[in-house]
Design an enzyme around this catalytic site. Structure first.
Site, mmCIF file in Angstrom:
data_model
loop_
_atom_site.group_PDB
_atom_site.id
_atom_site.type_symbol
_atom_site.label_atom_id
_atom_site.label_comp_id
_atom_site.label_asym_id
_atom_site.label_seq_id
_atom_site.Cartn_x
_atom_site.Cartn_y
_atom_site.Cartn_z
ATOM 1 N N ASP A 120 26.663 19.351 -7.078
ATOM 2 C CA ASP A 120 26.234 20.565 -7.110
ATOM 3 C C ASP A 120 26.232 21.062 -5.906
ATOM 4 O OD1 ASP A 120 23.856 18.979 -6.225
ATOM 5 O OD2 ASP A 120 22.773 20.022 -7.147
ATOM 6 N N ASP A 149 26.100 16.525 -1.265
ATOM 7 C CA ASP A 149 26.909 16.240 -1.535
ATOM 8 C C ASP A 149 28.329 16.414 -1.245
ATOM 9 O OD1 ASP A 149 25.923 17.206 -5.235
ATOM 10 O OD2 ASP A 149 24.621 18.331 -2.977
ATOM 11 N N ASN A 173 21.931 23.569 -6.956
ATOM 12 C CA ASN A 173 21.056 23.728 -5.408
ATOM 13 C C ASN A 173 21.966 24.792 -5.455
ATOM 14 O OD1 ASN A 173 20.496 20.996 -4.420
ATOM 15 N ND2 ASN A 173 22.395 20.908 -3.748
ATOM 16 N N THR A 204 25.617 13.723 -8.655
ATOM 17 C CA THR A 204 25.132 14.290 -7.756
ATOM 18 C C THR A 204 24.184 15.457 -7.627
ATOM 19 O OG1 THR A 204 26.319 14.765 -6.352
ATOM 20 C CG2 THR A 204 25.904 12.614 -5.719
ATOM 21 N N PHE A 210 14.750 17.138 -7.425
ATOM 22 C CA PHE A 210 14.809 18.279 -7.648
ATOM 23 C C PHE A 210 16.157 17.805 -8.607
ATOM 24 C CE2 PHE A 210 18.523 21.079 -6.841
ATOM 25 C CZ PHE A 210 17.428 22.538 -7.343
ATOM 26 N N ASN A 211 16.808 16.648 -8.104
ATOM 27 C CA ASN A 211 17.396 17.450 -9.246
ATOM 28 C C ASN A 211 17.344 16.675 -11.178
ATOM 29 O OD1 ASN A 211 20.268 17.765 -7.687
ATOM 30 N ND2 ASN A 211 20.121 15.037 -7.258
ATOM 31 N N HIS A 234 20.933 12.361 0.846
ATOM 32 C CA HIS A 234 20.792 11.859 -0.427
ATOM 33 C C HIS A 234 21.965 11.142 -1.334
ATOM 34 C CE1 HIS A 234 16.994 13.396 -0.203
ATOM 35 N NE2 HIS A 234 17.274 14.215 -0.441
ATOM 36 N N ASP A 235 22.887 12.350 -2.126
ATOM 37 C CA ASP A 235 23.730 11.918 -2.417
ATOM 38 C C ASP A 235 24.343 11.689 -2.111
ATOM 39 O OD1 ASP A 235 22.239 13.647 -4.455
ATOM 40 O OD2 ASP A 235 24.008 15.468 -3.450
HETATM 41 C C1 BDR Z 1 18.982 16.637 -4.060
HETATM 42 O O1 BDR Z 1 18.298 17.678 -4.666
HETATM 43 C C2 BDR Z 1 19.623 17.915 -3.510
HETATM 44 O O2 BDR Z 1 18.825 19.530 -3.150
HETATM 45 C C3 BDR Z 1 20.022 17.256 -2.734
HETATM 46 O O3 BDR Z 1 21.612 17.722 -3.086
HETATM 47 C C4 BDR Z 1 19.839 16.103 -3.914
HETATM 48 O O4 BDR Z 1 21.123 15.746 -4.859
HETATM 49 C C5 BDR Z 1 17.471 15.958 -3.314
HETATM 50 O O5 BDR Z 1 16.347 15.799 -4.170
HETATM 51 CA CA CA Z 2 23.369 17.450 -5.081
#
Ligand code: BDR
Ligand code: CA
Length: 312
Positions: free
Chosen positions: A13, A18, A42, A127, A168-169, A241-242
């Protein structure tokens, strides 16, 4: 000894991190990106798809197919991360419009075709929210034997980043995450314990700035993303992160994991989206996920920066 690249599909996303995951993948001979599927998270799905196309143009890979997928979570309203990534999902650079449209709006059909025609099991990397992956679990059961594993960025053993309890994800689509966790797929969770160690800062942006179109693009992504984390959390840098999911495919010795049970909270208003990780095996629940606990940050940064440098 040379081994053949690991074939995989990236479900994402984009999203700054990403985007860096896509760039790391296309710069790395150890992996073969068969296609990108997109999911709302996102940002709205149309933006995520457009951003994936922009990034693939940037790395000069218009041959990699892009298929859009779920525009909303399985049962909940979509919540986006516009405050972190901007309304369009990729604030910072001002790239040209993509050179092409997505190949289709049928991400699941694309994944089905790849799995049906593959000569060896294919890895799935996710991701974003796990909406598309839940559909892989429920609708493509006849092809699960062709999925080598699912590596996803999401969740946390400890505190969340979008609520005190949830990352978040997983928060965006906890019902999807629950379906995935209850599946028999081999799963690796790259959660916040790992990704909060995997940060870049202004010095990395400056190192890439001026080295070419890709270097400038990454620098502008980092200007926004690092700046957000400095302002919002007071951190020196931003967790990428991703990109850790791809780094893990490239070099499985980077991330330390434990194999244990992960269960998703879907009911509680207070803790919905929490990944309940049985670190001390205090439940009778069977282990179902390889959970990342730590990353060798120096080696991660060296890998990421050296591969990004080759794109310029
Ligand atoms: C995740 O949330 C999104 O904002 C980032 O792309 C990542 O996948 C981190 O919590
Ligand atoms: Ca992401």
């Amino acid at each position: 000894m040379s081994t053949s690249p690991i074939p995989f599909i990236l479900d994402c996303d984009p999203g700054h991190d990403d985007a860096l995951a896509i760039m790391l993948a296309t710069a790395s001979p150890e992996v073969e990106l068969l296609g990108v599927t997109t999911v709302a998270g996102n940002t709205l799905m149309e933006n995520a798809t457009r951003n994936a196309l922009i990034v693939l143009d940037m790395v000069n890979r218009p041959d990699i197919p892009v298929h859009s997928g779920s525009a909303r979570p399985l049962v909940r309203e979509l919540r986006t991360a516009a405050s972190m990534h901007g309304d369009g999902g990729l604030d910072g650079p001002v790239p040209a419009a993509p050179s092409r449209s997505a190949n289709s709006t049928d991400a699941l059909g694309f994944i089905e075709n790849i799995l049906s025609s593959a000569t060896q099991p294919v890895t799935l990397v996710a991701t974003g929210p796990l909406t598309n992956m839940a559909k892989v679990v429920t609708d493509l059961g006849h092809l699960h034997h062709m999925i080598k594993e699912l590596v996803f960025m999401g969740g946390a053993i400890g505190l969340g980043n979008w609520t005190p309890a949830a990352e978040f994800n997983i928060l965006v689509d906890p019902e999807a995450a629950d379906i995935v966790m209850n599946s028999n797929l081999t799963k690796t969770m790259i959660g916040l314990e790992v990704t909060h160690e995997a940060w870049l800062d202004d010095s990395h942006a400056n190192e890439l700035r001026g080295t070419g179109a890709c270097g400038d693009f990454v620098a502008e992504l980092l200007d926004h993303f690092v700046g957000f984390h400095q302002d919002r959390f007071g951190w020196q840098g931003a967790p990428i992160h991703d990109a850790v999911t791809i780094a893990h495919l490239i070099d499985p010795t980077l991330v330390t994991t434990i194999f244990t049970n992960v269960t998703i909270e879907t009911e509680s208003e207070l803790t919905v989206g929490r990944t309940v990780v049985d670190v001390y095996s205090v439940t009778e629940k069977p282990a179902n996920t390889h959970v990342g606990t730590h990353i060798d940050r120096d080696r991660f940064v060296t890998l990421l920066m050296s591969r990004l440098a080759t794109l310029s």
